[in-house]
Design an enzyme around this catalytic site. Structure first.
Site, PDB file in Angstrom:
ATOM      1  N   HIS A  83       1.175  -1.301  -0.445  1.00 55.28           N
ATOM      2  CA  HIS A  83       0.022   0.147  -0.166  1.00 55.28           C
ATOM      3  C   HIS A  83       1.154   1.134  -0.260  1.00 55.28           C
ATOM      4  O   HIS A  83       1.986   0.932  -0.062  1.00 55.28           O
ATOM      5  CB  HIS A  83      -1.126  -0.261   0.926  1.00 55.28           C
ATOM      6  CG  HIS A  83      -1.423   1.793   1.637  1.00 55.28           C
ATOM      7  ND1 HIS A  83      -3.203   1.151   0.735  1.00 55.28           N
ATOM      8  CD2 HIS A  83      -1.921   2.635   1.635  1.00 55.28           C
ATOM      9  CE1 HIS A  83      -3.755   2.526   0.792  1.00 55.28           C
ATOM     10  NE2 HIS A  83      -2.505   3.309   1.616  1.00 55.28           N
ATOM     11  N   ASP A 162     -15.247   2.311   7.479  1.00 55.98           N
ATOM     12  CA  ASP A 162     -14.004   2.750   6.547  1.00 55.98           C
ATOM     13  C   ASP A 162     -14.393   3.705   6.031  1.00 55.98           C
ATOM     14  O   ASP A 162     -14.094   5.240   5.638  1.00 55.98           O
ATOM     15  CB  ASP A 162     -12.959   2.309   6.666  1.00 55.98           C
ATOM     16  CG  ASP A 162     -12.078   3.330   5.775  1.00 55.98           C
ATOM     17  OD1 ASP A 162     -11.472   4.256   6.818  1.00 55.98           O
ATOM     18  OD2 ASP A 162     -11.854   3.282   4.613  1.00 55.98           O
ATOM     19  N   ARG A 169     -14.476  12.107   7.616  1.00 53.43           N
ATOM     20  CA  ARG A 169     -13.988  13.161   7.865  1.00 53.43           C
ATOM     21  C   ARG A 169     -12.636  13.847   6.408  1.00 53.43           C
ATOM     22  O   ARG A 169     -12.076  14.922   6.303  1.00 53.43           O
ATOM     23  CB  ARG A 169     -12.532  12.099   7.450  1.00 53.43           C
ATOM     24  CG  ARG A 169     -12.562  11.344   8.578  1.00 53.43           C
ATOM     25  CD  ARG A 169     -11.237   9.624   8.988  1.00 53.43           C
ATOM     26  NE  ARG A 169      -9.596  10.554   8.566  1.00 53.43           N
ATOM     27  CZ  ARG A 169      -8.791   9.453   7.470  1.00 53.43           C
ATOM     28  NH1 ARG A 169      -9.317   8.395   7.110  1.00 53.43           N
ATOM     29  NH2 ARG A 169      -8.316  10.165   7.814  1.00 53.43           N
ATOM     30  N   SER A 184      -8.453   3.821   8.571  1.00 54.62           N
ATOM     31  CA  SER A 184      -8.060   3.261   7.901  1.00 54.62           C
ATOM     32  C   SER A 184      -7.487   2.665   6.473  1.00 54.62           C
ATOM     33  O   SER A 184      -8.482   1.537   6.529  1.00 54.62           O
ATOM     34  CB  SER A 184      -8.143   4.861   7.073  1.00 54.62           C
ATOM     35  OG  SER A 184      -9.061   5.166   5.523  1.00 54.62           O
ATOM     36  N   LYS A 188      -8.783  -2.290   5.422  1.00 58.31           N
ATOM     37  CA  LYS A 188      -9.304  -2.356   4.532  1.00 58.31           C
ATOM     38  C   LYS A 188      -7.736  -3.699   4.485  1.00 58.31           C
ATOM     39  O   LYS A 188      -8.632  -4.533   3.777  1.00 58.31           O
ATOM     40  CB  LYS A 188      -8.750  -1.592   3.795  1.00 58.31           C
ATOM     41  CG  LYS A 188     -10.509  -0.271   4.155  1.00 58.31           C
ATOM     42  CD  LYS A 188     -10.241   0.065   2.555  1.00 58.31           C
ATOM     43  CE  LYS A 188      -9.468   1.515   1.994  1.00 58.31           C
ATOM     44  NZ  LYS A 188      -9.345   2.831   3.222  1.00 58.31           N
TER      45      LYS A 188
END
Length: 449
Positions: A83, A162, A169, A184, A188
């Site tokens: 990620h 999320d 947010r 967050s 996931k």
């Protein structure tokens, strides 16, 4: 009895939330018993007061428990994902997923779309004719099994809390909170079911984390969360002051990714990609970790060799990585041989003076690409597949006054004015000698185990 106002006041005043409080909060929010304005108030309190490690562990677990988890147990290969926290010209995933798959791992990558100056992996891939990013869980598993890698959107069933919290947010000024960012991302990634994860935490003007200390704190927080949820996790800090590679946009980044898989990628892009690939393969148990002296898989021990397939550079050189990319694109409905969209209009930004290019500001270039149509201001906005920017020169290269440094591409010529305005002051040229080369890889955050 727990109630939302009590929790808001407690966090506002600096008191920790208990495991019971957090679990009740998410369950009540899902039932509609906690209003969006109350959750927004709590997010603001967290923005100022933070979450300690125990709170963050339970907060993340509650987000995961709000939906389904992808079951990867049928995948026979070791699973590992990556990620990125987002940057400009960051097309690494397009190269990395098939590259690591070609080295023997399975890469289930759930990616997102661009917002503002940062590009989105799914937007880039959807510039390929026919490519489908929205897959069912069954389709995701089928592509992963057949191609060795899949890059798709997270389904609505994975960590749905999320999705709701991120929307709040985004409109309440609470995006830039390390515990909220970490939970967050990691909710996931943990829900997707991968066994291992490498994080690319960007640092610089084009990143959400502009300081190295902020980025290090975020990386360590996410690594700890992964370990607490039985996902082997490590992180790299990488530079994002200058666009990564030479292409910024959607179709233009796909084209550059294919060139990289053919062995012709820009040096900075390949250094980051290969560094991430090495760590992913190490966490998957297929390759020694060069930064871990305790790694039992010693690359210098002839009696303990790596998996011979697990050489990222060799997988590019012999064509395995490109073949894996093409297989993934086809499995997701795309045509890897189809021409990519081309912009109808181009314009050039020249060098302001002769000398060495010392700065090409990533934030300015990302903002300009966004204004050209390559990005979006809101999640529901459409993006142009063809719009973008080509960096004809990068810092460290010599330029002549008037020489084109950036090529801007757009579907509508009226977009060039706002894009060029964003680039005002983005370039710096010096008559001094060439600046010393710097590595785009800053730091390695090793797993806790």
């Amino acid at each position: 009895m727990t109630d939302a106002v009590t929790l808001i006041r407690a966090k506002r005043d600096g008191y920790p939330l208990s495991d019971t409080d957090i679990r009740w909060l998410f369950e009540a929010y899902a039932r509609g018993e906690v209003a969006d304005e109350q959750m927004s108030a709590l997010l603001m309190a967290i923005y100022f007061r933070g979450l300690d490690q125990a709170e963050l562990r339970t907060w993340t677990a509650a987000m995961i428990a709000s939906g389904d988890r992808l079951d990867l147990s049928a995948i026979e290969k070791p699973t590992v994902d990556k990620h990125s926290t987002g940057g400009v010209g960051d097309k690494v995933s397009l190269i990395l997923a098939p590259l690591v798959a070609a080295c023997g791992a399975a890469v289930p990558q759930l990616s997102g779309r661009g917002l503002g100056h940062t590009g989105g992996t799914l937007d880039k891939l959807e510039s390929i004719p026919g490519f489908r990013a929205g897959l069912t869980p069954a389709e995701t598993l089928a592509v992963l099994a057949s191609a060795g890698c899949v890059i798709c959107a997270a389904g609505p069933g994975l960590a749905p809390a999320d999705r709701r919290l991120y929307a709040l947010r985004d409109v309440t000024g609470t995006v830039e909170s390390i515990p909220l960012i970490a939970s967050s991302i990691m909710s996931k990634k943990i829900a997707e079911g991968t066994s291992a994860l490498v994080l690319d935490v960007k640092v610089g003007t084009g990143a959400f984390m502009t300081s190295r200390e902020q980025a290090r704190q975020l990386a360590r927080t996410m690594v700890a969360l992964g370990e607490e949820h039985q996902v082997r996790t490590a992180a790299l800090l990488t530079r994002m002051d200058t666009p990564l590679g030479r292409a910024v946009g959607n179709a233009v980044e796909v084209a550059e990714s294919v060139q990289a898989l053919q062995g012709h990628g820009p040096a900075d892009l390949m250094e980051v990609t290969l560094a991430l690939a090495t760590r992913m393969l190490a966490l998957a148990g297929l390759h020694a970790d060069p930064d871990d002296p305790d790694d039992p898989d010693d690359p210098d021990d002839p009696d303990d060799p790596d998996d011979p397939r697990a050489d990222p550079a060799a997988a590019i050189a012999d064509g395995r990585a490109l073949a894996a990319y093409r297989a993934m694109v086809r499995a997701q409905g795309g045509d890897p041989d189809a021409p990519l969209p081309q912009a109808a209009h181009t314009t050039l930004l020249p060098a302001p003076a002769s000398g060495w290019l010392t700065r090409l500001d990533a934030l300015a270039v990302g903002t300009a690409a966004w204004r050209l149509g390559a990005g979006r201001a809101r999640k529901e906005d459409a993006v142009s597949a063809a719009a973008g920017i080509i960096c004809l020169a990068k810092p460290g290269e010599r330029v002549q006054a008037g020489q084109p440094v950036l090529e801007l591409r757009a579907d509508e010529p009226e977009r060039f004015g706002p894009a060029l305005a964003a680039l005002d002051g983005a370039l710096a040229v010096s008559e001094q000698g060439p600046p010393p080369p710097v590595s785009p890889v800053l730091e390695y955050i090793s797993p806790a185990w």
